[in-house]
Design a protein around this motif. Structure first.
Motif, PDB file in Angstrom:
ATOM      1  N   GLU A 231      47.730  28.525  15.851  1.00 17.25           N
ATOM      2  CA  GLU A 231      46.630  27.595  16.135  1.00 17.25           C
ATOM      3  C   GLU A 231      45.370  27.959  15.353  1.00 17.25           C
ATOM      4  O   GLU A 231      44.671  27.072  14.837  1.00 17.25           O
ATOM      5  CB  GLU A 231      46.329  27.592  17.640  1.00 17.25           C
ATOM      6  CG  GLU A 231      47.415  26.936  18.478  1.00 17.25           C
ATOM      7  CD  GLU A 231      47.183  27.095  19.974  1.00 17.25           C
ATOM      8  OE1 GLU A 231      47.797  26.321  20.751  1.00 17.25           O
ATOM      9  OE2 GLU A 231      46.402  27.999  20.366  1.00 17.25           O
ATOM     10  N   ASN A 234      45.821  27.047  11.714  1.00 15.27           N
ATOM     11  CA  ASN A 234      45.789  25.589  11.601  1.00 15.27           C
ATOM     12  C   ASN A 234      44.353  25.071  11.678  1.00 15.27           C
ATOM     13  O   ASN A 234      43.958  24.166  10.930  1.00 15.27           O
ATOM     14  CB  ASN A 234      46.630  24.975  12.718  1.00 15.27           C
ATOM     15  CG  ASN A 234      47.068  23.553  12.402  1.00 15.27           C
ATOM     16  OD1 ASN A 234      47.544  23.268  11.301  1.00 15.27           O
ATOM     17  ND2 ASN A 234      46.902  22.651  13.363  1.00 15.27           N
ATOM     18  N   LYS A 235      43.560  25.678  12.548  1.00 17.16           N
ATOM     19  CA  LYS A 235      42.173  25.247  12.719  1.00 17.16           C
ATOM     20  C   LYS A 235      41.338  25.536  11.480  1.00 17.16           C
ATOM     21  O   LYS A 235      40.586  24.670  11.020  1.00 17.16           O
ATOM     22  CB  LYS A 235      41.570  25.930  13.950  1.00 17.16           C
ATOM     23  CG  LYS A 235      40.109  25.579  14.185  1.00 17.16           C
ATOM     24  CD  LYS A 235      39.644  25.916  15.595  1.00 17.16           C
ATOM     25  CE  LYS A 235      39.784  27.390  15.915  1.00 17.16           C
ATOM     26  NZ  LYS A 235      39.154  27.728  17.217  1.00 17.16           N
ATOM     27  N   ASN A 238      42.412  22.994   8.777  1.00 18.18           N
ATOM     28  CA  ASN A 238      41.987  21.610   9.027  1.00 18.18           C
ATOM     29  C   ASN A 238      40.472  21.450   8.996  1.00 18.18           C
ATOM     30  O   ASN A 238      39.958  20.368   8.677  1.00 18.18           O
ATOM     31  CB  ASN A 238      42.535  21.131  10.379  1.00 18.18           C
ATOM     32  CG  ASN A 238      44.036  20.904  10.348  1.00 18.18           C
ATOM     33  OD1 ASN A 238      44.604  20.590   9.303  1.00 18.18           O
ATOM     34  ND2 ASN A 238      44.698  21.067  11.480  1.00 18.18           N
ATOM     35  N   MET A 386      53.524  23.223   9.234  1.00 15.30           N
ATOM     36  CA  MET A 386      52.400  23.012  10.148  1.00 15.30           C
ATOM     37  C   MET A 386      51.142  22.618   9.381  1.00 15.30           C
ATOM     38  O   MET A 386      50.448  21.654   9.742  1.00 15.30           O
ATOM     39  CB  MET A 386      52.134  24.277  10.964  1.00 15.30           C
ATOM     40  CG  MET A 386      50.933  24.191  11.884  1.00 15.30           C
ATOM     41  SD  MET A 386      50.423  25.810  12.517  1.00 15.30           S
ATOM     42  CE  MET A 386      49.641  26.528  11.054  1.00 15.30           C
ATOM     43  N   LYS A 391      53.991  19.397  11.892  1.00 12.83           N
ATOM     44  CA  LYS A 391      54.340  20.023  13.172  1.00 12.83           C
ATOM     45  C   LYS A 391      53.081  20.586  13.806  1.00 12.83           C
ATOM     46  O   LYS A 391      52.146  20.980  13.096  1.00 12.83           O
ATOM     47  CB  LYS A 391      55.366  21.152  12.982  1.00 12.83           C
ATOM     48  CG  LYS A 391      56.772  20.691  12.661  1.00 12.83           C
ATOM     49  CD  LYS A 391      57.737  21.866  12.548  1.00 12.83           C
ATOM     50  CE  LYS A 391      59.148  21.377  12.226  1.00 12.83           C
ATOM     51  NZ  LYS A 391      60.103  22.525  12.068  1.00 12.83           N
ATOM     52  N   THR A 392      53.068  20.616  15.122  1.00 12.67           N
ATOM     53  CA  THR A 392      51.974  21.280  15.822  1.00 12.67           C
ATOM     54  C   THR A 392      52.178  22.778  15.716  1.00 12.67           C
ATOM     55  O   THR A 392      53.293  23.248  15.402  1.00 12.67           O
ATOM     56  CB  THR A 392      51.951  20.883  17.305  1.00 12.67           C
ATOM     57  OG1 THR A 392      53.126  21.413  17.945  1.00 12.67           O
ATOM     58  CG2 THR A 392      51.895  19.376  17.476  1.00 12.67           C
ATOM     59  N   LYS A 394      52.556  24.925  18.086  1.00 11.71           N
ATOM     60  CA  LYS A 394      53.623  25.312  19.017  1.00 11.71           C
ATOM     61  C   LYS A 394      54.991  24.944  18.464  1.00 11.71           C
ATOM     62  O   LYS A 394      55.940  25.742  18.533  1.00 11.71           O
ATOM     63  CB  LYS A 394      53.411  24.612  20.364  1.00 11.71           C
ATOM     64  CG  LYS A 394      54.459  24.968  21.427  1.00 11.71           C
ATOM     65  CD  LYS A 394      54.345  26.421  21.857  1.00 11.71           C
ATOM     66  CE  LYS A 394      55.098  26.711  23.142  1.00 11.71           C
ATOM     67  NZ  LYS A 394      56.566  26.510  23.037  1.00 11.71           N
ATOM     68  N   GLU A 395      55.107  23.762  17.877  1.00 16.48           N
ATOM     69  CA  GLU A 395      56.376  23.337  17.297  1.00 16.48           C
ATOM     70  C   GLU A 395      56.773  24.244  16.129  1.00 16.48           C
ATOM     71  O   GLU A 395      57.949  24.607  15.978  1.00 16.48           O
ATOM     72  CB  GLU A 395      56.279  21.886  16.830  1.00 16.48           C
ATOM     73  CG  GLU A 395      56.207  20.880  17.956  1.00 16.48           C
ATOM     74  CD  GLU A 395      55.872  19.472  17.475  1.00 16.48           C
ATOM     75  OE1 GLU A 395      56.080  18.522  18.240  1.00 16.48           O
ATOM     76  OE2 GLU A 395      55.386  19.333  16.318  1.00 16.48           O
TER      77      GLU A 395
END
Length: 409
Positions: A231, A234-235, A238, A386, A391-392, A394-395
């Motif tokens: 996470e 990813n943050k 993004n 991701m 994909k998230t 978690k995924e």
């Protein structure tokens, strides 16, 4: 075909091991040993002189002749396995953390523990000993370490209104600086998504208090801590804190050199490169912390194969080559960090390397497991998916865990 070849080699070596006298005494002393190592610097002339000096320190006291051979990094596994299977390999060779568990699990290495009782093991940095062990036995003695951590461009730090003497130490602090950097038109840091997981996901996962895979094959990459690391990455992607090409990038040196990055992930060689270029002032930060303060750092060790004809002499060579004085000589030349605390004084007059040397307690050397190297591309594929938005977190973490479990089967 490669798997069958590897299986043949491993089986051959296991047969050698079963018929080999692996006791610490009674070995057939031929009065010589063969040592294999790799090139560690670009200056082979100076490195050659270093090895002559190190080897002489052993030969003069032991009376054992050392046949030294430098082998290339490329195809090193195949060369070592083939030589050992043919029973004409070295008595000592250099190994890294993703090699040692493979060799140890296959029964290829001598447990060095009985030889080290008088070797002042308390002088070794604890983190340097972890990657030398597999299933309770110690198969290598470390000679070098490295530390990867953030290095900050002082000009950019000042441009975003921050103090170069008060660098971020936590994820939260780093995010605040990253947001300011973006506002001023800079990227917060580098991210080599096309490179090793040791420099991308793993440090954040360890900082989150997570693990990837345990010695007893428990997959933990998708637990709560692991997902938190996915996470976070990813943050920052993004939010535009790292470059758009971070999904597949192999380096961001050009952006760093041109002053477009607030920070870059670097190690000792990064310091040497910066000092040579003299482009701008930089400062080094301690490894980041979330639940835990941690980062990646390699460890290099010497090991003894089970089919060595002279195990006693081989083990003694490793003890001599990794003593404090020889570690000073080796690491001064190669610009790595000694694994003995008492040898770190070689960098007392070099502020950047001395600072990096003070962080070795926080290093982890990747996934110490026979499949450590093989699962890396599986994890990388999910991390990249991701970041592509398919994909998230978690995924992606769950898919990585499933891929690892399938690989273990």
């Amino acid at each position: 075909m490669k798997k069958l070849f590897s299986l043949f080699l491993f089986c051959s070596l296991l047969l050698v091991a079963c018929n080999d006298d692996s006791e610490t005494s009674g070995s057939n002393d031929k009065g010589e040993i063969t040592v294999w190592a790799h090139p560690y610097t670009d200056n082979q002339e100076k490195e050659g002189e270093m090895w002559k000096e190190l080897i002489a320190s052993y030969e003069e006291t032991s009376g054992v002749k050392v046949n030294f051979e430098q082998i290339p990094w490329a195809n090193r596994d195949q060369k070592i396995l083939t030589a050992l299977a043919a029973n004409n390999g070295p008595d000592v060779f250099y190994a890294i953390p993703d090699q040692m568990p493979q060799y140890a699990e296959a029964g290829m290495l001598v447990d060095l523990s009985p030889y080290l009782e008088d070797n002042d093991m308390d002088d070794f940095v604890e983190s340097s000993l972890i990657p030398t062990k597999w299933k309770g036995k110690m198969y290598g003695v470390p000679i070098l370490q490295s530390v990867e951590t953030f290095m900050y461009n002082v000009d950019v730090v000042k441009a975003i209104g921050e103090d170069p003497s008060k660098l971020p130490t936590t994820w939260e602090e780093f995010e605040k600086w990253a947001a300011k950097a973006k506002e001023k038109g800079y990227y917060a840091s580098s991210f080599q998504g096309g490179g090793s997981m040791n420099g991308t996901l793993y440090p954040y996962l360890w900082q989150a208090g997570g693990e990837i895979l345990t010695e007893d094959n428990k997959v933990l990459i998708n637990n709560e801590n692991g997902v938190e690391a996915f996470e976070f990455i990813n943050k920052i992607y993004n939010n535009g804190y790292i470059p758009k090409d971070s999904i597949t990038a192999l380096d961001h040196d050009a952006l760093w050199d041109s002053g477009k990055l607030l920070s870059i992930q670097g190690a000792g060689k990064s310091v040497s490169r910066m000092l040579e270029k003299e482009t701008f002032d930089f400062v080094i930060a301690p490894p980041l912390k979330n639940k835990k303060q941690a980062t990646y750092g390699t460890t290099g060790m010497f090991v003894v194969p089970v089919n060595s004809d002279n195990k006693d002499a081989a083990a003694e060579f490793i003890k001599v080559i990794t003593n404090a004085e020889n570690q000073r000589k080796f690491n001064r030349e190669t610009q790595f960090i000694p694994t003995r605390e008492s040898a770190k004084d070689i960098y007392d007059d070099q502020k950047y390397l001395a600072q990096l040397a003070s962080y070795t307690q926080f290093t982890q050397s990747g996934v110490i497991h026979p499949e450590g190297r093989n699962i890396m591309p599986l994890i990388q594929a999910e991390l990249q998916t991701m970041l592509e938005g398919k994909k998230t977190p978690k995924e992606a973490a769950d898919a990585a865990a499933k891929a690892i479990e399938e690989k273990l089967k």
